[in-house]
Design a protein around this motif. Structure first.
Motif, PDB file in Angstrom:
ATOM      1  N   ASP A 176     -24.349 -73.742  22.520  1.00 48.69           N
ATOM      2  CA  ASP A 176     -24.636 -74.995  23.208  1.00 48.69           C
ATOM      3  C   ASP A 176     -24.540 -74.842  24.726  1.00 48.69           C
ATOM      4  O   ASP A 176     -25.290 -75.486  25.471  1.00 48.69           O
ATOM      5  N   GLN A 177     -23.657 -73.963  25.201  1.00 51.00           N
ATOM      6  CA  GLN A 177     -23.557 -73.724  26.641  1.00 51.00           C
ATOM      7  C   GLN A 177     -24.801 -73.013  27.168  1.00 51.00           C
ATOM      8  O   GLN A 177     -25.292 -73.324  28.257  1.00 51.00           O
ATOM      9  N   VAL A 178     -25.307 -72.054  26.393  1.00 47.17           N
ATOM     10  CA  VAL A 178     -26.539 -71.369  26.791  1.00 47.17           C
ATOM     11  C   VAL A 178     -27.702 -72.348  26.832  1.00 47.17           C
ATOM     12  O   VAL A 178     -28.538 -72.320  27.752  1.00 47.17           O
ATOM     13  N   LEU A 179     -27.756 -73.222  25.846  1.00 53.25           N
ATOM     14  CA  LEU A 179     -28.838 -74.218  25.815  1.00 53.25           C
ATOM     15  C   LEU A 179     -28.793 -75.115  27.037  1.00 53.25           C
ATOM     16  O   LEU A 179     -29.838 -75.415  27.650  1.00 53.25           O
ATOM     17  N   GLY A 181     -32.097 -76.506  15.155  1.00 52.10           N
ATOM     18  CA  GLY A 181     -31.128 -75.460  15.439  1.00 52.10           C
ATOM     19  C   GLY A 181     -30.024 -75.429  14.416  1.00 52.10           C
ATOM     20  O   GLY A 181     -29.930 -76.311  13.549  1.00 52.10           O
ATOM     21  N   GLY A 182     -29.169 -74.419  14.498  1.00 56.01           N
ATOM     22  CA  GLY A 182     -28.053 -74.294  13.574  1.00 56.01           C
ATOM     23  C   GLY A 182     -26.878 -75.156  13.993  1.00 56.01           C
ATOM     24  O   GLY A 182     -26.949 -75.953  14.938  1.00 56.01           O
ATOM     25  N   LYS A 183     -25.759 -74.972  13.306  1.00 54.00           N
ATOM     26  CA  LYS A 183     -24.571 -75.784  13.568  1.00 54.00           C
ATOM     27  C   LYS A 183     -23.907 -75.448  14.898  1.00 54.00           C
ATOM     28  O   LYS A 183     -22.989 -76.148  15.328  1.00 54.00           O
ATOM     29  N   GLY A 184     -24.367 -74.405  15.574  1.00 54.39           N
ATOM     30  CA  GLY A 184     -23.833 -74.082  16.898  1.00 54.39           C
ATOM     31  C   GLY A 184     -24.408 -74.952  17.998  1.00 54.39           C
ATOM     32  O   GLY A 184     -23.945 -74.880  19.147  1.00 54.39           O
ATOM     33  N   TYR A 185     -25.409 -75.768  17.695  1.00 56.76           N
ATOM     34  CA  TYR A 185     -26.012 -76.662  18.679  1.00 56.76           C
ATOM     35  C   TYR A 185     -25.585 -78.100  18.414  1.00 56.76           C
ATOM     36  O   TYR A 185     -25.310 -78.485  17.276  1.00 56.76           O
ATOM     37  N   THR A 189     -22.307 -81.220   9.579  1.00 56.33           N
ATOM     38  CA  THR A 189     -21.227 -80.227   9.579  1.00 56.33           C
ATOM     39  C   THR A 189     -19.905 -80.784   9.065  1.00 56.33           C
ATOM     40  O   THR A 189     -18.950 -80.022   8.902  1.00 56.33           O
ATOM     41  N   HIS A 190     -19.820 -82.094   8.773  1.00 54.56           N
ATOM     42  CA  HIS A 190     -18.545 -82.656   8.316  1.00 54.56           C
ATOM     43  C   HIS A 190     -18.373 -82.413   6.812  1.00 54.56           C
ATOM     44  O   HIS A 190     -19.316 -81.981   6.117  1.00 54.56           O
ATOM     45  N   GLN A 191     -17.186 -82.673   6.338  1.00 54.37           N
ATOM     46  CA  GLN A 191     -16.863 -82.477   4.930  1.00 54.37           C
ATOM     47  C   GLN A 191     -17.373 -83.659   4.085  1.00 54.37           C
ATOM     48  O   GLN A 191     -17.711 -84.722   4.610  1.00 54.37           O
ATOM     49  N   VAL A 196     -29.006 -60.054  11.264  1.00 57.91           N
ATOM     50  CA  VAL A 196     -28.269 -60.536  12.429  1.00 57.91           C
ATOM     51  C   VAL A 196     -26.922 -61.089  11.979  1.00 57.91           C
ATOM     52  O   VAL A 196     -26.813 -61.741  10.945  1.00 57.91           O
ATOM     53  N   PHE A 197     -25.883 -60.810  12.785  1.00 54.09           N
ATOM     54  CA  PHE A 197     -24.518 -61.210  12.451  1.00 54.09           C
ATOM     55  C   PHE A 197     -23.902 -62.110  13.514  1.00 54.09           C
ATOM     56  O   PHE A 197     -22.700 -62.175  13.642  1.00 54.09           O
ATOM     57  N   ASP A 198     -24.718 -62.784  14.260  1.00 51.69           N
ATOM     58  CA  ASP A 198     -24.182 -63.612  15.340  1.00 51.69           C
ATOM     59  C   ASP A 198     -23.419 -64.802  14.774  1.00 51.69           C
ATOM     60  O   ASP A 198     -23.893 -65.494  13.870  1.00 51.69           O
ATOM     61  N   ASP A 199     -22.232 -65.024  15.305  1.00 52.04           N
ATOM     62  CA  ASP A 199     -21.366 -66.104  14.814  1.00 52.04           C
ATOM     63  C   ASP A 199     -21.670 -67.406  15.550  1.00 52.04           C
ATOM     64  O   ASP A 199     -21.832 -67.420  16.776  1.00 52.04           O
ATOM     65  N   GLU A 200     -21.725 -68.468  14.795  1.00 45.91           N
ATOM     66  CA  GLU A 200     -21.972 -69.784  15.364  1.00 45.91           C
ATOM     67  C   GLU A 200     -20.664 -70.551  15.485  1.00 45.91           C
ATOM     68  O   GLU A 200     -19.853 -70.578  14.554  1.00 45.91           O
ATOM     69  N   VAL A 201     -20.470 -71.160  16.624  1.00 44.46           N
ATOM     70  CA  VAL A 201     -19.277 -71.959  16.896  1.00 44.46           C
ATOM     71  C   VAL A 201     -19.707 -73.418  17.025  1.00 44.46           C
ATOM     72  O   VAL A 201     -20.585 -73.748  17.833  1.00 44.46           O
ATOM     73  N   ILE A 202     -19.090 -74.281  16.235  1.00 44.86           N
ATOM     74  CA  ILE A 202     -19.439 -75.699  16.272  1.00 44.86           C
ATOM     75  C   ILE A 202     -18.959 -76.287  17.597  1.00 44.86           C
ATOM     76  O   ILE A 202     -17.788 -76.142  17.960  1.00 44.86           O
ATOM     77  N   PRO A 203     -19.829 -76.948  18.338  1.00 46.18           N
ATOM     78  CA  PRO A 203     -19.405 -77.531  19.621  1.00 46.18           C
ATOM     79  C   PRO A 203     -18.360 -78.620  19.429  1.00 46.18           C
ATOM     80  O   PRO A 203     -18.322 -79.295  18.388  1.00 46.18           O
ATOM     81  N   GLU A 204     -17.515 -78.775  20.427  1.00 42.57           N
ATOM     82  CA  GLU A 204     -16.513 -79.843  20.363  1.00 42.57           C
ATOM     83  C   GLU A 204     -17.187 -81.212  20.331  1.00 42.57           C
ATOM     84  O   GLU A 204     -16.762 -82.107  19.601  1.00 42.57           O
ATOM     85  N   ASN A 205     -18.210 -81.373  21.088  1.00 42.59           N
ATOM     86  CA  ASN A 205     -18.969 -82.622  21.088  1.00 42.59           C
ATOM     87  C   ASN A 205     -20.339 -82.327  20.486  1.00 42.59           C
ATOM     88  O   ASN A 205     -21.295 -82.006  21.194  1.00 42.59           O
ATOM     89  N   ASN A 206     -20.395 -82.384  19.169  1.00 48.55           N
ATOM     90  CA  ASN A 206     -21.640 -82.015  18.500  1.00 48.55           C
ATOM     91  C   ASN A 206     -22.558 -83.201  18.240  1.00 48.55           C
ATOM     92  O   ASN A 206     -23.601 -83.051  17.604  1.00 48.55           O
ATOM     93  N   LEU A 207     -22.181 -84.382  18.721  1.00 45.45           N
ATOM     94  CA  LEU A 207     -23.017 -85.562  18.567  1.00 45.45           C
ATOM     95  C   LEU A 207     -23.267 -86.145  19.952  1.00 45.45           C
ATOM     96  O   LEU A 207     -22.407 -86.792  20.545  1.00 45.45           O
ATOM     97  N   ARG A 208     -24.447 -85.908  20.460  1.00 48.16           N
ATOM     98  CA  ARG A 208     -24.775 -86.323  21.832  1.00 48.16           C
ATOM     99  C   ARG A 208     -25.682 -87.554  21.886  1.00 48.16           C
ATOM    100  O   ARG A 208     -25.935 -88.060  22.981  1.00 48.16           O
TER     101      ARG A 208
END
Length: 506
Positions: free
Chosen positions: A352-355, A376-380, A391-393, A467-479
């Protein structure tokens, strides 16, 4: 002796000879005017140049006449006789001295030239095993040696390297299957690239050497990108110097960016975008999808400055090996062709920072992506123009159905990056390129990938890369609340129109 010879040999100034002449005559006058110290043959020899003047027949006659003079004659008469004879004697003496000096200088020049030739022959013999001599031009033949002439051609020493491998690959009889295995593309695609880049990479021949052909220049770059082999191996394969290969790779990559990128890597126009939307909707049932976005990491050598910024934490934890990287964010269409690429942000940054730092984000916020979803994936984060999975349960069946369709679109982008890294092996290992030059190289890989995809160049099964890139869920994933409501409507429609994968459980 001609005056021109003295000018060419750069003799000593004429004043030097005048001073020598007058001192010699002064001593002679003292001896012949009653001085008790007589001139001996040794004194005469030392006063002349190299003692060779007395061997001359003219000098012998003059000295014999002088020694036969009557010692008892009046001093005034002797002086008058000597004074009257002095002009003739001086002129003859100066002529002899000039002749001897010219001969001396000529002999020194010949000895020096012979010494240089001997040293050159010894040097050429010592490097003959690993070097070859290239003759260059003969326009200066007949000129003095100091101007590069004297009838000899200029010579350039170059290291002898074998070009057999490249000549075999470039031969018309070389099979297309083998060519594709080596260069990751068919001969026809390679020829197309050479034609497109010819005017940008062509060089002219010089008087020292012939220019490297366009096909060989392009081949050096593509083979290096395809295999990721070190520069010393590129040098060995193509019979070129290591520095030459490095320069060629950067030049061709720069030409690809300048010439081919505007043609083969650009955001779709309105008609092309409609075609992409229709294709994605027919596959997944989700409307207005204009592309699949993914971010990968390219390994690099640890930089000398800002090392922490390029530290790839997730990759280091997974492989237990310190890793540094830069990011490559790309958007692809339904065929895996790049329509946008953002290259070069440090590997410590999340997706998300790169975006947020990309020019693509700036264009979107200015309204250029109206009525277009980029998946995009869950990293965005979920935004007005970015559609991401839940991404929630405790997901509902509709949300499960939506995530499955989103994953199919994500898969298009992820597989495109897998083919990109599999086809261009340099992206799998640390590249021997400066950090500031990497964006040009990576951009060239993306353009070449698009050309291969558009021409249906299939990648060999053995080259597939995961590809093995790891995705990190953003802290604020709802903009965007509007996007959240739109996502819920899409999930509901997928479920109730039988387009979701969870319909059997309903």
């Amino acid at each position: 002796m001609e005056t021109q010879s003295f000018t060419f040999l750069s003799p000593q100034p004429l004043s030097h000879y005048n001073a020598l002449d007058f001192s010699w005559f002064s001593d002679m006058e003292m001896g012949f005017n009653g001085n008790s110290k007589k001139l001996s043959r040794r004194d005469t020899d030392e006063s002349l140049v190299n003692g060779e003047d007395l061997k001359n027949d003219g000098f012998k006659d003059i000295l014999s006449s002088l020694l036969l003079l009557d010692e008892g004659a009046p001093k005034q008469e002797q002086h008058q006789w000597l004074t009257g004879f002095e002009p003739t004697f001086e002129a003859d003496y100066k002529e002899k001295v000039e002749e001897i000096d010219a001969t001396y200088h000529c002999s020194k020049m010949e000895d020096s030239s012979s010494s240089r030739k001997n040293k050159r022959s010894r040097k050429s013999g010592s490097v003959a095993a690993s070097s070859s001599t290239v003759s260059v031009g003969s326009d200066n033949a007949g000129l003095p040696e100091s101007s590069g002439g004297s009838g000899h051609q200029r010579r350039l020493w170059v290291k002898s390297r074998s070009k057999d491998w490249w000549e075999r690959c470039n031969h018309p009889d070389f099979s297309d299957e083998e060519f594709k295995r080596v260069f990751r593309m068919s001969k026809s695609t390679f020829d197309l690239i050479c034609e497109e880049l010819e005017t940008a990479v062509m060089k002219k021949n010089t008087m020292l050497r012939e220019a490297i052909p366009v096909r060989q220049r392009v081949a050096v770059c593509i083979w290096r990108l395809a295999t990721g082999e070190p520069l010393r191996m590129v040098s060995k394969r193509f019979g070129l110097g290591i520095s030459t290969c490095h320069k060629l790779i950067l030049e061709v990559c720069s030409a690809i960016k300048t010439v081919l990128m505007p043609k083969y890597l650009q955001w779709p126009d309105e008609n092309k975008m409609k075609q992409i939307k229709d294709e994605f909707e027919s596959i997944t049932g989700i409307p207005n999808v204009g592309g699949s976005m993914y971010t990968t990491h390219i390994p690099i050598i640890a930089p000398k400055t800002s090392v922490a910024s390029y530290f790839n934490k997730k990759h280091t934890e997974r492989n237990q090996k310190t890793s540094y990287s830069i990011t490559l964010q790309g958007v692809v269409d339904q065929n895996g062709v790049f329509t946008d690429a953002c290259i070069g942000w440090p590997g410590s940054m999340t997706d998300d920072q790169v975006l947020e730092k990309s020019a693509f984000h700036q264009r979107a916020t200015m309204g250029q992506l109206k009525d277009v979803w980029v998946v995009g994936g869950k990293g965005y984060p979920l935004m007005d123009w970015v559609l991401v999975p839940y991404t929630h349960q405790n997901l509902t069946w509709g949300q499960h159905a939506f995530n499955e369709k989103i994953w199919e679109i994500e898969k298009v982008g992820k597989e495109a990056f897998a083919r990109l890294k599999g086809r261009w092996g340099c992206l799998q290992k640390r590249i021997e390129v400066k950090l500031q030059e990497l964006p040009v190289v990576l951009g060239a890989c993306c353009v070449l990938h698009n050309i291969c995809e558009l021409r249906n160049e299939e990648i060999e099964p053995g080259l597939k890369f995961e590809v093995f890139d790891d995705e990190v869920i953003p802290e604020n994933n709802l903009r965007s609340m509007a996007s959240d409501q739109a996502r819920d409507r899409i999930a509901h429609n997928l479920l109730h129109h039988g387009l979701g994968g969870a319909t059997g459980f309903y």
